[in-house]
Design an enzyme around this catalytic site. Structure first.
Site, short mmCIF file in Angstrom:
data_model
loop_
_atom_site.label_atom_id
_atom_site.label_comp_id
_atom_site.label_asym_id
_atom_site.label_seq_id
_atom_site.Cartn_x
_atom_site.Cartn_y
_atom_site.Cartn_z
N SER B 12 0.82 -1.21 0.00
CA SER B 12 0.00 0.00 0.00
C SER B 12 0.85 1.26 0.00
O SER B 12 2.01 1.23 0.39
CB SER B 12 -0.87 0.03 1.25
N CYS B 13 0.20 2.34 -0.39
CA CYS B 13 0.79 3.68 -0.34
C CYS B 13 1.36 3.92 1.06
O CYS B 13 0.68 3.60 2.03
CB CYS B 13 -0.31 4.69 -0.65
N PRO B 14 2.54 4.44 1.25
CA PRO B 14 3.47 4.99 0.26
C PRO B 14 4.58 4.01 -0.15
O PRO B 14 5.54 4.42 -0.78
CB PRO B 14 4.10 6.16 1.02
N VAL B 15 4.45 2.74 0.21
CA VAL B 15 5.56 1.80 0.02
C VAL B 15 5.99 1.61 -1.45
O VAL B 15 7.20 1.63 -1.72
CB VAL B 15 5.27 0.44 0.71
#
Lengths: 206, 74
Positions: B12-15
């Site tokens: 998921s964001c920000p990964v």
């Protein structure tokens, strides 16, 4: 004799012309040098007035969801090639805690240490906290969605080189000592935050 | 002109953006990074990321919920 005076030699003429040319060129060159110096100082002052490619975040809240937002923006900024500063103050200091100590604290500070979260893994949610059930519920949902936990986010921002600054004033009020916080972080006050914020393109208070 | 593959599926964001940023730091001009991801904000984020960083998005495609972006190092 008078002829000799009115007819200078070619060499003399050349010398005269050269002297005149040198004088004009010298003056023009000096003018040019001054213009370049003026331009340089103008560029320098414009550069100083321009913000850096930097994000500065005040992490005031100690709520899981708000800290999550702050850490997401911080890691995202670092990934976008920006310098990042996070200034942790008041409740936000919970995110930096790695242990809780009691020795050397006043009664009030001991009570605060007992009631405040021991670290980013045990912070409450801003809504639907339900005496600590909310965070358990949200952690479960986040895990299902493969969203990083707050402690993982804290590790990530450190790996990304985000500058972490702990507010010494609120540490003093709450009796939080440096040994209770992540090692190797910076400490400072409002001027430390403003020094970074004043040259940032993005500044947030969360 | 090497190509590197990066699997960000399930992240998921920000990964994904953080991983892309890390991977691209190890690469040189002209190299490509092929990223697969499932994050719903991935297309918007990768587009914004390349614009900010001055790299190029060579292609973006989506099939069966898997998005594939090819980013070229400037």
């Amino acid at each position: 004799m008078s002829d000799e005076l009115s007819h200078p030699t070619t060499a003399e003429l050349e010398a005269l012309v050269n002297a005149a040319v040198e004088k004009r060129v010298g003056a023009a060159f000096a003018e040019l040098e001054k213009t370049v110096a003026d331009l340089k100082s103008s560029v320098e002052s414009v550069r100083e007035a321009c913000p850096d490619d930097r994000t500065t975040i005040v992490a005031f809240s100690g709520d899981m969801d708000r800290l999550f937002a702050a850490l997401t923006i911080a890691s995202g900024s670092a990934a976008m090639g920006m310098d990042v500063s996070m200034f942790f103050t008041f409740w936000g200091l919970s995110a930096l805690k790695v242990r809780t100590t009691y020795s050397g604290k006043s009664v009030g500070q001991k009570m605060a240490a007992m009631m405040l979260p021991g670290g980013p893994a045990s912070v409450p949610t801003s809504r639907m906290n339900m005496s600590g059930m909310g965070p358990v519920f949200f952690k479960m949902l986040m895990k299902q969605k493969n969203v990083q936990s707050l402690p993982e986010m804290m590790d990530m921002v450190q790996e990304l080189g985000v500058r972490l600054v702990a507010c010494e004033m609120s540490m003093g009020v709450m009796g939080i000592s440096r040994e209770e916080l992540i090692p190797g972080i910076d400490y400072g006050g409002v001027a430390t935050y403003l020094g970074d914020a004043a040259r940032s393109k993005v500044t947030l208070f969360i | 002109m090497a190509n590197v593959d990066l699997d960000c599926a399930g992240l998921s964001c920000p990964v994904p953006i953080v991983r892309i940023s890390r991977a691209m730091k190890e690469m040189s001009s002209g190299d490509t990074l092929t990223v697969t991801a499932s994050d719903p904000s991935f297309q918007a984020d990768v587009e914004a990321w390349v614009r900010k960083m001055g790299h190029q998005l060579e292609s973006f495609s989506e099939a069966d919920g898997t998005q594939t972006a090819v980013v070229r190092h400037a």
